[in-house]
Write a protein that holds these residues in place. Structure first.
Motif, PDB file in Angstrom:
ATOM      1  N   ARG A  44     -18.640 -32.117  24.706  1.00  0.00           N
ATOM      2  CA  ARG A  44     -17.214 -31.949  25.018  1.00  0.00           C
ATOM      3  C   ARG A  44     -16.554 -30.841  24.193  1.00  0.00           C
ATOM      4  O   ARG A  44     -15.359 -30.836  23.987  1.00  0.00           O
ATOM      5  N   GLN A  45     -17.386 -29.907  23.709  1.00  0.00           N
ATOM      6  CA  GLN A  45     -16.860 -28.772  22.971  1.00  0.00           C
ATOM      7  C   GLN A  45     -17.453 -27.489  23.535  1.00  0.00           C
ATOM      8  O   GLN A  45     -16.856 -26.893  24.416  1.00  0.00           O
ATOM      9  N   ILE A  46     -18.600 -27.063  23.023  1.00  0.00           N
ATOM     10  CA  ILE A  46     -19.148 -25.781  23.462  1.00  0.00           C
ATOM     11  C   ILE A  46     -20.587 -25.846  23.931  1.00  0.00           C
ATOM     12  O   ILE A  46     -21.097 -24.897  24.495  1.00  0.00           O
ATOM     13  N   SER A  47     -21.278 -26.946  23.710  1.00  0.00           N
ATOM     14  CA  SER A  47     -22.699 -27.032  24.030  1.00  0.00           C
ATOM     15  C   SER A  47     -22.900 -27.204  25.531  1.00  0.00           C
ATOM     16  O   SER A  47     -22.437 -28.176  26.119  1.00  0.00           O
ATOM     17  N   THR A  48     -23.587 -26.256  26.157  1.00  0.00           N
ATOM     18  CA  THR A  48     -23.866 -26.299  27.588  1.00  0.00           C
ATOM     19  C   THR A  48     -25.179 -25.580  27.846  1.00  0.00           C
ATOM     20  O   THR A  48     -25.739 -24.972  26.945  1.00  0.00           O
ATOM     21  N   GLU A  49     -25.688 -25.671  29.061  1.00  0.00           N
ATOM     22  CA  GLU A  49     -26.932 -24.983  29.397  1.00  0.00           C
ATOM     23  C   GLU A  49     -26.908 -24.578  30.862  1.00  0.00           C
ATOM     24  O   GLU A  49     -26.098 -25.080  31.651  1.00  0.00           O
ATOM     25  N   PHE A  50     -27.809 -23.663  31.234  1.00  0.00           N
ATOM     26  CA  PHE A  50     -27.913 -23.252  32.627  1.00  0.00           C
ATOM     27  C   PHE A  50     -28.452 -24.400  33.461  1.00  0.00           C
ATOM     28  O   PHE A  50     -29.387 -25.089  33.049  1.00  0.00           O
ATOM     29  N   VAL A  51     -27.879 -24.605  34.638  1.00  0.00           N
ATOM     30  CA  VAL A  51     -28.376 -25.618  35.562  1.00  0.00           C
ATOM     31  C   VAL A  51     -29.714 -25.161  36.132  1.00  0.00           C
ATOM     32  O   VAL A  51     -30.664 -25.937  36.196  1.00  0.00           O
ATOM     33  N   ASP A  52     -29.808 -23.889  36.522  1.00  0.00           N
ATOM     34  CA  ASP A  52     -31.037 -23.311  37.065  1.00  0.00           C
ATOM     35  C   ASP A  52     -31.905 -22.852  35.896  1.00  0.00           C
ATOM     36  O   ASP A  52     -31.534 -21.951  35.134  1.00  0.00           O
ATOM     37  N   LYS A  53     -33.065 -23.466  35.744  1.00  0.00           N
ATOM     38  CA  LYS A  53     -33.936 -23.162  34.608  1.00  0.00           C
ATOM     39  C   LYS A  53     -34.419 -21.713  34.597  1.00  0.00           C
ATOM     40  O   LYS A  53     -34.775 -21.184  33.552  1.00  0.00           O
ATOM     41  N   SER A  54     -34.425 -21.042  35.755  1.00  0.00           N
ATOM     42  CA  SER A  54     -34.847 -19.635  35.769  1.00  0.00           C
ATOM     43  C   SER A  54     -33.859 -18.766  34.990  1.00  0.00           C
ATOM     44  O   SER A  54     -34.252 -17.804  34.343  1.00  0.00           O
ATOM     45  N   HIS A  55     -32.566 -19.133  35.021  1.00  0.00           N
ATOM     46  CA  HIS A  55     -31.584 -18.399  34.216  1.00  0.00           C
ATOM     47  C   HIS A  55     -31.831 -18.640  32.728  1.00  0.00           C
ATOM     48  O   HIS A  55     -31.685 -17.731  31.911  1.00  0.00           O
ATOM     49  N   SER A  56     -32.206 -19.866  32.380  1.00  0.00           N
ATOM     50  CA  SER A  56     -32.530 -20.172  30.976  1.00  0.00           C
ATOM     51  C   SER A  56     -33.693 -19.315  30.501  1.00  0.00           C
ATOM     52  O   SER A  56     -33.646 -18.746  29.401  1.00  0.00           O
TER      53      SER A  56
END
Length: 96
Positions: A44-56
């Motif tokens: 609920r602050q800044i930690s997020t990730e790409f939904v599509d693993k290819s972008h990761s």
């Protein structure tokens, strides 16, 4: 002297923010990251990730190729530290 306990890994050059801005620019996301591309914030602050693993994987590869990392005293790691612009002193290899 920096010890294992007192040291922290941080970006020497370019900064993490510069790497993110470059990645966004290369993908045409200058105006912002498209909706649905990133997961909701886990903390609920800044930690997020790409939904599509290819972008990761693309970002990981870009970071690996461009980032110069360094170890600094952990008390300095949370502050802006003067960037160092130079060639990597060592060749990094990818291990999983």
């Amino acid at each position: 002297m920096i010890t294992f306990k007192s040291g922290k890994l941080c970006h020497a050059y370019p900064s993490f923010g510069e790497l993110v801005a470059e990645f966004k620019r290369l993908h045409g996301w200058d105006a912002g990251v498209p909706d649905g591309l990133l997961s909701p914030s886990a903390d609920r602050q800044i930690s997020t990730e790409f939904v599509d693993k290819s972008h990761s994987e693309q970002f990981r590869a870009s970071h690996h190729n461009r980032a110069t990392m360094r170890v600094v005293e952990s008390t300095l790691a949370s502050r802006a530290v003067e960037p160092i612009r130079r060639e990597r002193p060592i060749q990094l290899t990818h291990h999983l």
